[in-house]
Enzyme design. Structure first.
Site, PDB file in Angstrom:
ATOM      1  N   GLY A  18      46.968   0.888 -56.125  1.00  0.00           N
ATOM      2  CA  GLY A  18      47.846   0.719 -57.273  1.00  0.00           C
ATOM      3  C   GLY A  18      47.870   1.961 -58.127  1.00  0.00           C
ATOM      4  N   GLY A  21      49.499   1.031 -64.260  1.00  0.00           N
ATOM      5  CA  GLY A  21      48.773  -0.024 -64.939  1.00  0.00           C
ATOM      6  C   GLY A  21      47.276   0.097 -64.826  1.00  0.00           C
ATOM      7  N   GLY A  23      45.367   0.245 -62.163  1.00  0.00           N
ATOM      8  CA  GLY A  23      44.931   1.238 -61.183  1.00  0.00           C
ATOM      9  C   GLY A  23      44.881   2.631 -61.777  1.00  0.00           C
ATOM     10  N   TYR A 172      51.075 -17.123 -56.702  1.00  0.00           N
ATOM     11  CA  TYR A 172      50.302 -16.090 -57.393  1.00  0.00           C
ATOM     12  C   TYR A 172      48.885 -16.577 -57.676  1.00  0.00           C
ATOM     13  CZ  TYR A 172      48.708 -12.849 -60.969  1.00  0.00           C
ATOM     14  OH  TYR A 172      47.962 -11.944 -61.670  1.00  0.00           O
TER      15      TYR A 172
END
Length: 300
Positions: A18, A21, A23, A172
């Site tokens: 990632g 954000g 990451g 999710y």
């Protein structure tokens, strides 16, 4: 809130999935601590931008981008193969990247529901592929980024991939529960096999990341942003429990870390609680077996 800063990472290599954000914030902090970092993601442009931002913030930072599309197990294998050719050790693997609640059913390259595939199965496969490099490290850690959503999952072992009756939120929550189960079971298997890994889970609380832009409509996005301002925290603050799990000398393998403030949504990092179902050893064993089959990997 006092900022947690990881101890010196000089001489270590961390792989963070990632590029934005959480990451990005994790990679930035690890670079500040002197570690080498590979930021892995599918968008080369965003990856290059993240690397450039870190380099501008931390002069001399040793940060690189690695091409990795978690919606493709083929890409996972290719990324890991390149890394095994180029490196001898991976000290930290941060299984962070994810997507949240696409409004319509989307599938990975292999035909898995996208959240199951990206958030969980690809990271399960990536960890297996990098296990030789992790085992070669002196203090290897795998941090799987879960969510408070794990506590709301309606788990069905026979609908593991959420392919039946797709519901964005349900899929999710299920993917985040699976990440939590994986972190716990990986530690158990490391202990039994002598891999020497420390496997931990972490969640960011209610943090303002680009996950909320994935889907759900404009009104939901706006209302979410308002709630974030009231009771949430920034991506940098949300990264704190991940960094604590990755670097704290007192962080215990198999444990979960998250914010310790209001409803675990914000605050300083500390011990958190798994969903009760994570304690079910027989269920974790069955999920692991099915995950190995679906991912086409074997641990050991």
């Amino acid at each position: 809130m006092q900022t947690y800063r990881p101890p010196s990472q000089t001489g270590t290599l961390s792989v963070v999935t990632g590029t934005g954000g959480l990451g990005y914030e994790v990679a930035l902090s690890l670079a500040r601590a002197g570690g080498r970092v590979i930021l892995a993601g599918r968008d080369a442009g965003k990856g290059a931008e993240a690397v450039a931002r870190i380099a501008a913030t931390v002069p001399g930072a040793d940060v690189a981008y690695g091409a990795l599309d978690l919606a493709s197990l083929r890409s996972v294998r290719e990324f890991a193969s390149r890394l095994r050719r180029q490196e001898t050790v991976v000290d930290r693997l941060i299984n962070n990247a994810g997507i949240m609640s696409p409004p319509e059913l989307e599938l990975t390259e292999e035909g898995h529901e996208l959240q199951f595939g990206v958030n969980y199965l690809a990271h399960f496969a990536l960890t297996a592929e990098l296990l030789p490099l992790l085992r070669a490290a002196s203090d290897p850690r795998v941090v799987s980024v879960t969510s408070l959503a794990q506590h709301y999952a309606k788990f069905d072992i026979d609908n593991l991939r959420s392919e039946k009756g797709y519901h964005p939120g349900r899929a999710y929550c299920g993917s985040k529960l699976l990440q939590a189960m994986f972190a716990r079971e990986l530690q158990e298997r490391s202990n039994a096999a002598g891999w020497g890994l420390k496997s931990l889970a972490a969640h960011p609380g209610f943090a303002g990341t680009n996950l909320f832009a994935t889907g759900g409509g404009v009104s939901r996005f706006v209302s979410t942003r308002i709630i974030l301002l009231l009771i949430g925290q920034t991506a940098a603050q949300g990264a704190q429990p991940i960094l604590y799990a990755a670097g704290s000398p007192v962080a215990a393998g198999g444990s979960l870390y998250g914010p310790t403030g209001f409803m675990q949504m914000r605050g300083a990092p500390g011990p958190g609680k798994y969903a009760k179902i994570v304690d079910d050893q027989a269920l974790r064993d069955e999920v692991w077996r099915r995950s190995e089959d679906l991912a086409g990997v074997r641990y050991g």
